[in-house]
Design a protein around this motif. Structure first.
Motif, PDB file in Angstrom:
ATOM      1  N   UNK A 145      45.589  52.297  -0.442  1.00  0.00           N
ATOM      2  CA  UNK A 145      45.541  50.847  -0.670  1.00  0.00           C
ATOM      3  C   UNK A 145      45.147  50.099   0.597  1.00  0.00           C
ATOM      4  N   UNK A 146      45.751  50.475   1.722  1.00  0.00           N
ATOM      5  CA  UNK A 146      45.550  49.744   2.973  1.00  0.00           C
ATOM      6  C   UNK A 146      44.195  50.013   3.613  1.00  0.00           C
ATOM      7  N   UNK A 147      43.733  51.254   3.531  1.00  0.00           N
ATOM      8  CA  UNK A 147      42.519  51.648   4.244  1.00  0.00           C
ATOM      9  C   UNK A 147      41.265  51.480   3.395  1.00  0.00           C
ATOM     10  N   UNK A 148      41.388  51.697   2.091  1.00  0.00           N
ATOM     11  CA  UNK A 148      40.197  51.708   1.237  1.00  0.00           C
ATOM     12  C   UNK A 148      40.167  50.576   0.215  1.00  0.00           C
ATOM     13  N   UNK A 149      41.209  50.454  -0.587  1.00  0.00           N
ATOM     14  CA  UNK A 149      41.160  49.543  -1.738  1.00  0.00           C
ATOM     15  C   UNK A 149      41.127  48.077  -1.311  1.00  0.00           C
ATOM     16  N   UNK A 150      42.124  47.629  -0.552  1.00  0.00           N
ATOM     17  CA  UNK A 150      42.195  46.222  -0.172  1.00  0.00           C
ATOM     18  C   UNK A 150      41.006  45.782   0.689  1.00  0.00           C
ATOM     19  N   UNK A 151      40.596  46.550   1.719  1.00  0.00           N
ATOM     20  CA  UNK A 151      39.423  46.113   2.492  1.00  0.00           C
ATOM     21  C   UNK A 151      38.156  45.985   1.656  1.00  0.00           C
ATOM     22  N   UNK A 152      37.939  46.931   0.742  1.00  0.00           N
ATOM     23  CA  UNK A 152      36.737  46.876  -0.093  1.00  0.00           C
ATOM     24  C   UNK A 152      36.803  45.713  -1.069  1.00  0.00           C
ATOM     25  N   UNK A 153      37.966  45.491  -1.671  1.00  0.00           N
ATOM     26  CA  UNK A 153      38.120  44.356  -2.581  1.00  0.00           C
ATOM     27  C   UNK A 153      37.933  43.036  -1.841  1.00  0.00           C
ATOM     28  N   UNK A 154      38.420  42.962  -0.605  1.00  0.00           N
ATOM     29  CA  UNK A 154      38.233  41.751   0.195  1.00  0.00           C
ATOM     30  C   UNK A 154      36.748  41.496   0.436  1.00  0.00           C
ATOM     31  N   UNK A 187      23.268  47.357  -9.862  1.00  0.00           N
ATOM     32  CA  UNK A 187      23.772  48.609 -10.418  1.00  0.00           C
ATOM     33  C   UNK A 187      24.632  49.351  -9.410  1.00  0.00           C
ATOM     34  N   UNK A 188      24.135  49.480  -8.185  1.00  0.00           N
ATOM     35  CA  UNK A 188      24.872  50.197  -7.150  1.00  0.00           C
ATOM     36  C   UNK A 188      26.177  49.487  -6.833  1.00  0.00           C
ATOM     37  N   UNK A 189      26.121  48.140  -6.736  1.00  0.00           N
ATOM     38  CA  UNK A 189      27.324  47.361  -6.447  1.00  0.00           C
ATOM     39  C   UNK A 189      28.347  47.497  -7.557  1.00  0.00           C
ATOM     40  N   UNK A 190      27.888  47.467  -8.808  1.00  0.00           N
ATOM     41  CA  UNK A 190      28.807  47.606  -9.937  1.00  0.00           C
ATOM     42  C   UNK A 190      29.447  48.987  -9.968  1.00  0.00           C
ATOM     43  N   UNK A 191      28.677  50.006  -9.613  1.00  0.00           N
ATOM     44  CA  UNK A 191      29.242  51.352  -9.555  1.00  0.00           C
ATOM     45  C   UNK A 191      30.324  51.438  -8.476  1.00  0.00           C
ATOM     46  N   UNK A 192      30.062  50.807  -7.325  1.00  0.00           N
ATOM     47  CA  UNK A 192      31.057  50.795  -6.248  1.00  0.00           C
ATOM     48  C   UNK A 192      32.323  50.079  -6.693  1.00  0.00           C
ATOM     49  N   UNK A 207      34.282  52.336  -8.994  1.00  0.00           N
ATOM     50  CA  UNK A 207      34.962  53.407  -8.252  1.00  0.00           C
ATOM     51  C   UNK A 207      36.202  52.868  -7.552  1.00  0.00           C
ATOM     52  N   UNK A 208      36.048  51.709  -6.892  1.00  0.00           N
ATOM     53  CA  UNK A 208      37.187  51.106  -6.196  1.00  0.00           C
ATOM     54  C   UNK A 208      38.270  50.712  -7.184  1.00  0.00           C
ATOM     55  N   UNK A 209      37.870  50.232  -8.348  1.00  0.00           N
ATOM     56  CA  UNK A 209      38.858  49.889  -9.375  1.00  0.00           C
ATOM     57  C   UNK A 209      39.656  51.107  -9.808  1.00  0.00           C
ATOM     58  N   UNK A 210      38.971  52.234 -10.000  1.00  0.00           N
ATOM     59  CA  UNK A 210      39.655  53.467 -10.386  1.00  0.00           C
ATOM     60  C   UNK A 210      40.587  53.942  -9.275  1.00  0.00           C
ATOM     61  N   UNK A 211      40.096  53.891  -8.036  1.00  0.00           N
ATOM     62  CA  UNK A 211      40.935  54.290  -6.897  1.00  0.00           C
ATOM     63  C   UNK A 211      42.149  53.368  -6.783  1.00  0.00           C
ATOM     64  N   UNK A 212      41.939  52.065  -7.045  1.00  0.00           N
ATOM     65  CA  UNK A 212      43.055  51.121  -7.002  1.00  0.00           C
ATOM     66  C   UNK A 212      44.111  51.431  -8.047  1.00  0.00           C
ATOM     67  N   UNK A 213      43.680  51.790  -9.251  1.00  0.00           N
ATOM     68  CA  UNK A 213      44.631  52.157 -10.309  1.00  0.00           C
ATOM     69  C   UNK A 213      45.415  53.405  -9.913  1.00  0.00           C
ATOM     70  N   UNK A 214      44.690  54.408  -9.414  1.00  0.00           N
ATOM     71  CA  UNK A 214      45.356  55.655  -8.995  1.00  0.00           C
ATOM     72  C   UNK A 214      46.347  55.382  -7.870  1.00  0.00           C
ATOM     73  N   UNK A 215      45.931  54.558  -6.901  1.00  0.00           N
ATOM     74  CA  UNK A 215      46.813  54.235  -5.767  1.00  0.00           C
ATOM     75  C   UNK A 215      48.071  53.514  -6.233  1.00  0.00           C
ATOM     76  N   UNK A 216      47.893  52.531  -7.123  1.00  0.00           N
ATOM     77  CA  UNK A 216      49.043  51.779  -7.626  1.00  0.00           C
ATOM     78  C   UNK A 216      49.999  52.693  -8.381  1.00  0.00           C
TER      79      UNK A 216
END
Length: 205
Positions: free
Chosen positions: A95-104, A50-55, A58-67
């Motif tokens: 994208x560089x500091x939050x989205x890509x590192x977390x997605x990786x 549950x916690x991982x899916x929530x993260x 959140x990262x998906x939403x941040x990625x959309x906003x960043x893009x």
């Protein structure tokens, strides 16, 4: 463990009443219900993830906003609207500091074999370097080429071969798998060929 202990207590109680182990186990499992066991298992997995899916959400939403922020920044820059630099810088930093590192991290975490983790890690690392290089060039900071070419080399000579081999081996349609890799390479070539000219040429570091 708690669930197993609960079933063992049910078995022991029935054995104390004179039933043998086989009968006690059968009755206990029947009383508890096999479907209930499956539901408990699914609920447990859900709670663990549950916690991982929530993260991830959140990262998906941040990625959309960043893009969208980067796209808006590019459109603002083309049309010479004010605020283009702020939009581009904000989107690229996110994208560089939050989205890509977390997605990786998420993509590498899903791989069970260590060498399989190299593909997403190398791809995201190249994307981070190229994103930061783009930010440096837009902001006219020194160090663009020190980030740009390592990112490009990592993308072409590490990520792309690994991605091509993996997709070619697992895909049913080999031609489609190869075309994906070739399209990525074409995008890299376009980026490499046009990007320095668009941002002012290699003489403007």
């Amino acid at each position: 463990i708690d669930l197993l202990d609960h079933i063992c207590c049910m078995v022991e109680e029935k054995m104390d009443n004179g039933l043998d182990f086989g009968q006690s186990l059968t009755l206990s499992t029947h009383e508890f219900g096999l479907s209930n066991l499956i539901e408990v298992q699914e609920a447990t997995f859900h709670l663990l993830n549950l916690k991982l899916n929530k993260m991830k959400k959140v990262i998906g939403i941040v990625g959309i906003i960043s893009a969208l922020t980067v796209i808006a920044g590019v459109l603002f820059k083309i049309n010479r609207f004010p605020g283009a630099g702020i939009l581009l810088a904000t989107g690229l930093i996110l994208i560089s500091v939050l989205v890509f590192p977390t997605m990786a991290y998420f993509d590498a975490r899903d791989k069970k074999v260590n060498w399989q983790k190299l593909t997403p890690i190398s791809g995201y690392a190249a994307a981070i370097l190229l994103s930061v290089a783009t930010l440096f060039k837009i902001m006219h900071w020194p160090g663009f080429f020190q980030l740009y070419y390592p990112g490009l080399i990592l993308l072409i000579f590490v990520f792309l071969p690994l991605y091509t081999i993996k997709n070619y081996k697992t895909a049913e349609n080999k031609i489609m798998a190869f075309s994906r890799s070739l399209l990525i390479l074409a995008g890299v070539v376009v980026f490499w060929g046009l990007f320095p000219t668009y941002i002012g040429g290699p003489n403007h570091n």
